[in-house]
Design an enzyme around this catalytic site. Structure first.
Site, PDB file in Angstrom:
ATOM      1  CE  LYS A 192      -1.799   1.544   4.057  1.00  0.00           C
ATOM      2  NZ  LYS A 192      -1.500   2.935   4.412  1.00  0.00           N
ATOM      3  CG  ASN A 193       2.178   2.662   3.527  1.00  0.00           C
ATOM      4  OD1 ASN A 193       1.045   3.054   3.201  1.00  0.00           O
ATOM      5  ND2 ASN A 193       2.489   2.340   4.761  1.00  0.00           N
TER       6      ASN A 193
ATOM      7  CG  ASP B 296       2.947   0.597   9.800  1.00  0.00           C
ATOM      8  OD1 ASP B 296       1.922   1.199   9.550  1.00  0.00           O
ATOM      9  OD2 ASP B 296       4.086   1.076   9.608  1.00  0.00           O
TER      10      ASP B 296
ATOM     11  CB  CYS C 253      -4.843   5.800  10.100  1.00  0.00           C
ATOM     12  SG  CYS C 253      -5.577   4.327   9.428  1.00  0.00           S
TER      13      CYS C 253
ATOM     14  NE  ARG D  65       0.065  11.698   7.279  1.00  0.00           N
ATOM     15  CZ  ARG D  65      -0.262  12.851   7.825  1.00  0.00           C
ATOM     16  NH1 ARG D  65      -1.511  13.210   7.920  1.00  0.00           N
ATOM     17  NH2 ARG D  65       0.671  13.652   8.290  1.00  0.00           N
TER      18      ARG D  65
END
Ligand code: EPU
Length: 441
Positions: free
Chosen positions: A23-24, A309, A118, A94
């Site tokens: 995802k990141n 995380d 988040c 974000r």
């Protein structure tokens, strides 16, 4: 509309999991693709909510950004016409703030609302704004509208030193510097490997970016053009969730492929607590329960330390370990939303307040001496968890509560499924394939 998972837990999860793209990296690579001339193809992009939100946001600006098959995204910025992001959509993710890079290059000015993401602490963007200013970009904030306005008069130039590293901040500085005048050096950058995958993608299109320890040196180029599709790396945060699931449900899961150095710190920690870890061919990893786990303390850190995380997932594993574990969160404030929920299903966890000599340099967030922070928890194990009705407050907490429910006997309701789906692709079907009972309602 319901937004919950119904989980019947207590079964060992067994089988293979094919990891999704990170995802990141995916989010940043999609934004970076807007800096390229013409069409860009990105492979291994996860079909998760955050990606769909970003693609939609780009479409509202006139850009082409869509899935062309299951995990391939095509991006083309040729028809971009808007330079002001929609407040509602932009505030949901974000990385919307990173769109400053392509929009400033295209339109010389752009307006972007305060970023979302988040709710794991205040998450200010002061370091990023300062970085933009140091590269010569004018930035102002209108507190009435909630928008930042930035202007690019000349090609970015200069150097910038992060007072404390920032992952997304480092990535935005890189994107803003790709077409700089001469050379830009960014000091004290974040070290997360996802940043290096983004750099590889940009360099594959003609950028000239080098990492030298904690510094990143960017020599300006005139344009970026894709020569062949770029495939992003697998998601190490997703890998950790399935590894913990294997161990906590007393199961056996093989997953991959993911590079060894992405998993090293986590795997080393699992070995210390007595969990089973085995390397299989081509960077596949087997995780399994092999007997009683022992308690272990964690201090979260930047790469190559133990990732923030991972700590929520690790906490549920420590509820099953013999002894007392302390988890101390150093990167974000307020990343313990799952604690109250785990206590509801039988975990014994309390906040603890370790003495820190110089908290303002020890913690990665901006320490305010007037505030009371809950940065550490003590977990007393082992405690048998039972079923319950739980609520997800942020992405990694979501996976944590799902792990707890899958390990506990009986039926649980986990509210806030869509928060988990921001970052986990096909969660329901991957769990079902491992023999878990989960249904989205
Ligand atoms: N910070 C500031 N000011 C800034 C920038 C950061 O105070 O200008 C603070 C943050 O509030 C935080 C700390 O510095 O306390 C570190 O923040 P960083 O900027 O490094 O984190 P991020 O870029 O916001 C990314 C990931 C997170 C991941 C962290 C650490 C994305 C979209 N998010 O956050 O991922 O935990 O880096 O690696 O890449 C997740 O996937 O669930 C997630 C939250």
């Amino acid at each position: 509309m319901e937004d919950a998972f119904i989980i019947s837990g207590g079964k060992p999860l067994k089988g293979e999991v094919s990891l999704s793209g990170a995802k990141n990296v995916a989010l940043k690579a999609v934004v970076a693709a807007l800096l390229f001339e013409g069409r860009v193809t990105l492979k291994n992009i996860p079909r998760i909510r955050d990606i769909f939100e970003l693609l939609h946001l780009i479409q509202t600006l006139g850009g082409k950004a869509e899935f062309v098959d299951s995990n391939t995204v095509l991006i083309d910025s040729s028809d971009l016409k808007g330079n002001k992001l929609d407040f509602l959509y932009a505030s949901k993710i974000r990385v919307s703030f990173m769109l400053f890079a392509p929009l400033l290059y295209r339109f010389k000015k752009a307006s972007i609302p305060n970023p979302g993401g988040c709710r794991i602490g205040a998450r200010p963007i002061d370091r990023i704004v300062k970085g933009m200013e140091d590269l010569g970009i004018e930035v102002s904030y209108n507190s009435e509208t909630g928008y930042y306005l930035a202007r690019l008069k000349n090609k970015p130039a200069g150097t910038y030193r992060f007072e404390k590293p920032s992952h997304t901040g480092t990535e935005l500085m890189i994107l803003l510097s790709v077409f700089c005048k001469d050379t830009i050096t960014i000091n004290n950058c974040a070290l997360e490997p996802e940043i290096d995958d983004l750099i590889s993608f940009l360099n594959s299109g003609g950028a000239d970016i080098k990492r030298v320890g904690m510094d990143i040196v960017i020599n300006g180029v005139d344009k970026l053009v894709q020569k062949e599709p770029y495939q992003i790396v697998s998601d190490r945060n997703e890998a950790v969730t399935y590894a913990v699931l294997a161990i906590v449900t007393k199961g056996d899961i093989t997953l991959g492929a993911i590079p060894e150095d992405y998993m090293k710190t986590f795997n080393d920690t699992l070995i210390k607590i007595g969990a089973g870890v085995e390397k299989r061919k081509e960077n596949h990893w087997r995780y399994f329960y092999k007997g009683a786990l022992c308690a272990h303390d964690i201090l979260t850190d930047v790469h190559p330390g133990f990732m923030t995380d991972w700590q929520p997932n690790f906490a549920v594993m420590m509820t099953q370990a013999e002894g007392t574990s302390i988890i101390h969160e150093r990167v974000f404030e307020n990343r313990f939303s799952y604690v109250e929920e785990l206590v509801k299903v039988g975990a014994q966890i309390e906040f603890t307040y370790p003495e820190i000599k110089s908290p303002s340099s020890f913690y990665m967030f901006n320490w305010d001496s007037e505030k009371i922070y809950n940065q550490a928890i003590k977990i007393y194990g082992p405690q048998e968890l039972h079923n319950g009705v739980l609520t997800i407050a942020d992405l990694r907490a979501g996976a944590t509560l799902a792990i707890a429910a899958l390990s506990a006997h009986g039926e649980s309701v986990i509210n806030g499924a869509s928060i988990l789906e921001r970052g986990y692709e096909n969660f329901e079907s991957k769990i079902t394939n491992l023999g878990g009972e989960i249904k989205k309602v």
